[in-house]
Write an enzyme that holds these catalytic residues in place. Structure first.
Site, PDB file in Angstrom:
ATOM      1  N   LYS A 185       3.075  -6.393  -1.891  1.00 19.01           N
ATOM      2  CA  LYS A 185       4.324  -5.462  -2.701  1.00 19.01           C
ATOM      3  C   LYS A 185       5.057  -6.446  -3.305  1.00 19.01           C
ATOM      4  O   LYS A 185       5.379  -8.015  -2.373  1.00 19.01           O
ATOM      5  CB  LYS A 185       4.517  -4.379  -1.630  1.00 19.01           C
ATOM      6  CG  LYS A 185       4.116  -2.868  -1.410  1.00 19.01           C
ATOM      7  CD  LYS A 185       4.662  -1.907  -0.827  1.00 19.01           C
ATOM      8  CE  LYS A 185       3.597  -1.380  -0.258  1.00 19.01           C
ATOM      9  NZ  LYS A 185       3.007   0.057  -1.037  1.00 19.01           N
ATOM     10  N   GLU A 219       6.755   8.224   5.860  1.00 17.27           N
ATOM     11  CA  GLU A 219       6.128   9.265   4.116  1.00 17.27           C
ATOM     12  C   GLU A 219       5.914  10.067   4.570  1.00 17.27           C
ATOM     13  O   GLU A 219       6.100  11.706   5.587  1.00 17.27           O
ATOM     14  CB  GLU A 219       4.922   8.712   4.435  1.00 17.27           C
ATOM     15  CG  GLU A 219       4.148   7.254   5.070  1.00 17.27           C
ATOM     16  CD  GLU A 219       2.756   6.667   4.290  1.00 17.27           C
ATOM     17  OE1 GLU A 219       1.907   6.544   3.845  1.00 17.27           O
ATOM     18  OE2 GLU A 219       1.521   6.845   5.672  1.00 17.27           O
ATOM     19  N   HIS A 243       0.870  -3.248   8.886  1.00 11.94           N
ATOM     20  CA  HIS A 243       1.753  -3.415   7.593  1.00 11.94           C
ATOM     21  C   HIS A 243       3.627  -3.225   8.516  1.00 11.94           C
ATOM     22  O   HIS A 243       3.961  -4.450   8.339  1.00 11.94           O
ATOM     23  CB  HIS A 243       2.244  -1.584   6.783  1.00 11.94           C
ATOM     24  CG  HIS A 243       1.441  -0.921   6.148  1.00 11.94           C
ATOM     25  ND1 HIS A 243       0.117  -2.194   5.912  1.00 11.94           N
ATOM     26  CD2 HIS A 243       0.609  -0.015   6.557  1.00 11.94           C
ATOM     27  CE1 HIS A 243      -0.817  -1.697   5.270  1.00 11.94           C
ATOM     28  NE2 HIS A 243      -0.641  -0.145   5.692  1.00 11.94           N
ATOM     29  N   LYS A 342       4.103  10.060   9.610  1.00  9.88           N
ATOM     30  CA  LYS A 342       3.733  11.043   8.360  1.00  9.88           C
ATOM     31  C   LYS A 342       4.512  12.104   7.882  1.00  9.88           C
ATOM     32  O   LYS A 342       5.068  12.732   8.926  1.00  9.88           O
ATOM     33  CB  LYS A 342       2.485  11.203   8.241  1.00  9.88           C
ATOM     34  CG  LYS A 342       1.636  10.394   8.691  1.00  9.88           C
ATOM     35  CD  LYS A 342       0.644  10.583   7.790  1.00  9.88           C
ATOM     36  CE  LYS A 342      -0.245   8.461   7.291  1.00  9.88           C
ATOM     37  NZ  LYS A 342      -0.200   7.569   5.923  1.00  9.88           N
TER      38      LYS A 342
HETATM   39  C1  BG6 Z   1      -2.453   2.629   4.378  1.00  9.23           C
HETATM   40  C2  BG6 Z   1      -2.453   3.442   5.915  1.00  9.23           C
HETATM   41  O1  BG6 Z   1      -2.470   1.555   4.658  1.00  9.23           O
HETATM   42  O2  BG6 Z   1      -1.326   2.304   4.198  1.00  9.23           O
HETATM   43  C3  BG6 Z   1      -2.027   5.148   5.205  1.00  9.23           C
HETATM   44  O3  BG6 Z   1      -3.986   3.709   5.705  1.00  9.23           O
HETATM   45  C4  BG6 Z   1      -0.586   5.363   4.518  1.00  9.23           C
HETATM   46  O4  BG6 Z   1      -2.319   5.966   6.401  1.00  9.23           O
HETATM   47  C5  BG6 Z   1      -0.668   4.097   3.689  1.00  9.23           C
HETATM   48  O5  BG6 Z   1      -0.168   6.373   3.759  1.00  9.23           O
HETATM   49  C6  BG6 Z   1       0.979   3.391   2.812  1.00  9.23           C
HETATM   50  O6  BG6 Z   1       1.115   2.548   1.755  1.00  9.23           O
HETATM   51  P1  BG6 Z   1       2.529   2.757   0.656  1.00  9.23           P
HETATM   52  O7  BG6 Z   1       2.130   1.956   0.046  1.00  9.23           O
HETATM   53  O8  BG6 Z   1       1.826   3.738   0.073  1.00  9.23           O
HETATM   54  O9  BG6 Z   1       3.710   2.351   1.708  1.00  9.23           O
END
Ligand code: BG6
Length: 492
Positions: A185, A219, A243, A342
């Site tokens: 990113k 999210e 992440h 989530k």
């Molecule tokens: C992925 C996860 O690695 O990252 C997902 O498996 C998640 O569950 C996604 O929704 C989130 O990515 P971003 O780029 O939308 O923040």
């Protein structure tokens, strides 16, 4: 000014194993299209789709066109056709070694004998090892070949070892590219530049001036059609192990000597190794797991996690909050609070560095609130940075304090389209630049820290705490900070 990288990359056979899957069609194909538009794909570059589904070149090309129509707005018809012309397809079964000789035959047909071979494994992790073995047996792997794996690399330390061993039996470490798409990113790469291409932050970036750090990845989406995978994973494995810990590493790491694969990854590894190991009592005190119930997201009623999944007995968490500590000279005593979930109230990935209060209260009779300085680094959406300060409200009447902020919005400074993380990462794979990929020791160090949490959760009878969908998570997560006299910083 452009935000894209015009550097030429060598010609390549970009083989996507799992070519009919969601990742390939939603992320990889659009990323290759955008690089095609930028003229970054070299003359003899081909995209070879591989999966078990029966397709001819032509019928798979139609699948690619449909994916581009769905996932790229205003796609340029000529660029779509240029990309489609590069596409080939082979229906192969990973269980049948003989099938893979067809791939070798196709690879040998590339007009550029030096073309780099990339094998992108967009399949379940259990297949990583067996597919590498097939590629090797069929003679597809050359010294310049590279293999790309998506997370999750394993589900715990032992399984991560096993995957890394199996892939490592065929490819050397420098040929293995483990993707954590957060590292691709733009705003995450900018974290490196903000910290290390400027000098003003560095003297403040330590336990003397920083009170604590918060990292949030929330999210609004639920688990959608990924329930089978997600229910065996949960938020800790799906988001924190990769992440969130990668973001933590970039905030906490020492300046690398150079921005190259080894220096950056060495420094990130040291952060992971400095994370305070969690005892069972630490896990009980410093972690919160939650799971969304029914609620309202963006004004629409949504079902609970177990209803989404159709498995009332599931004990998988969709939310995690953790209080972590980096035990080293720079960060001793500074908590790092991590949270991800989530079906939250908003989609937001953000790092907040909260600085300490001024050491002496000079303005005893001021009006208004004086809040500590905070640097908000917004990873997505609306990438940018905000420094919160206190200012004097103009005019007579003594010192009237007013919270103000210095705002840097990427969109207002850089007018271009923000490239998707995969665009940068795929080009780096072809060029063989590993800086933004996870090295084996990093993945394993992250699992080493995560594993005691998994083990403790597995033996505690407590289930994840319920939070209504569309909220900011369970109240226990707020209490995790309140206990320390702090609160989560909710951006406006
Ligand atoms: C992925 C996860 O690695 O990252 C997902 O498996 C998640 O569950 C996604 O929704 C989130 O990515 P971003 O780029 O939308 O923040």
């Amino acid at each position: 000014m452009t935000t894209t990288d015009p550097t030429a990359v060598p010609s390549c056979d970009f083989t996507v194993v799992g070519a009919t899957g969601d990742l390939a069609l939603r992320k990889l194909v659009p990323a290759l299209y955008h690089r095609e538009v930028e003229g970054q794909l070299a003359e003899h570059t081909r995209v070879i789709g591989v999966s078990r589904t029966a397709h001819s070149d032509e019928s798979y090309r139609a699948v690619v066109r449909t994916a581009l129509a769905e996932h790229v707005s205003d796609a340029d018809a000529a660029a779509v056709e240029r990309l489609v012309d590069r596409v080939h397809y082979l229906a192969l079964d990973a269980a049948k070694p003989d099938d893979w000789h067809q791939l070798h035959g196709l690879l040998k047909e590339n007009a550029d004998p030096e073309a780099v071979r990339v094998f992108y494994l967009a399949v379940a992790p259990a297949m990583f090892g067996p597919i590498c073995e097939r590629l090797d047996q069929a003679g597809c792997v050359a010294p310049t070949s590279r293999v790309v794996m998506e997370k999750p690399i394993g589900t715990d330390l032992a399984s991560a070892h096993a995957v890394n061993d199996a892939v490592g039996a065929v490819f050397e470490e420098h040929q293995i590219f483990r993707i954590d798409h957060y590292l691709g990113k733009e705003s995450v790469q900018n974290l490196l530049v903000t910290r290390f291409a400027n000098t003003f932050l560095e003297p403040l970036w330590n336990s003397r001036w920083v009170d604590h750090v918060q990292i949030t990845v929330s999210e609004t989406l639920g688990v959608g059609g990924r329930g089978d995978y997600y229910d065996t994973s949960g938020a800790l494995r799906d988001m924190v192990q990769n992440h969130l810990l990668q973001l933590l590493c970039l905030v906490a790491m020492e300046p690398p000597t150079y921005v190259n694969g080894e220096s950056v990854r060495d420094e990130k590894l040291k952060v992971l190794q400095a994370l305070k190991p969690m005892s069972p009592d630490d896990v009980d005190r410093d972690t919160v797991r939650g799971r969304y119930g029914q609620g309202l997201v963006d004004g629409a009623a949504v079902p609970s996690y177990t209803e989404d999944l159709g498995r009332p007995g599931s004990s998988t968490e969709t939310y995690v909050a953790i209080r972590a500590e980096v035990q080293n000279w720079r960060w001793a005593g500074v908590p790092f609070y991590l949270r991800t979930g989530k079906r939250m109230d908003r989609k937001l990935s953000e790092i907040v560095v909260v600085f300490k209060e001024p050491p002496h209260a000079m303005f005893p009779h001021h009006e208004g609130v004086q809040t500590p300085n905070r640097l908000h680094i917004q990873v997505q959406p609306d990438e940018g940075m905000r420094l919160h300060m206190t200012a004097k409200e103009p005019g007579p009447g003594g010192f009237r304090f007013k919270p103000v902020s210095l705002d840097l919005s990427y969109a207002s400074v850089f007018n271009d389209r923000m490239p998707d993380a995969y665009e940068r990462l795929l080009m780096d794979v072809i060029r063989g630049i590993p800086t933004l990929f996870m090295r084996r020791d990093e993945v394993e160090a992250a699992w080493t820290w995560i594993e005691p949490i998994l083990q403790r959760w597995a033996v505690t009878p407590e289930r994840p705490k319920r939070y209504p969908a569309g909220t900011s998570g369970p109240t226990a997560a707020a209490m995790l900070l309140e206990r320390d006299g702090r609160t989560w910083q909710e951006s406006d």
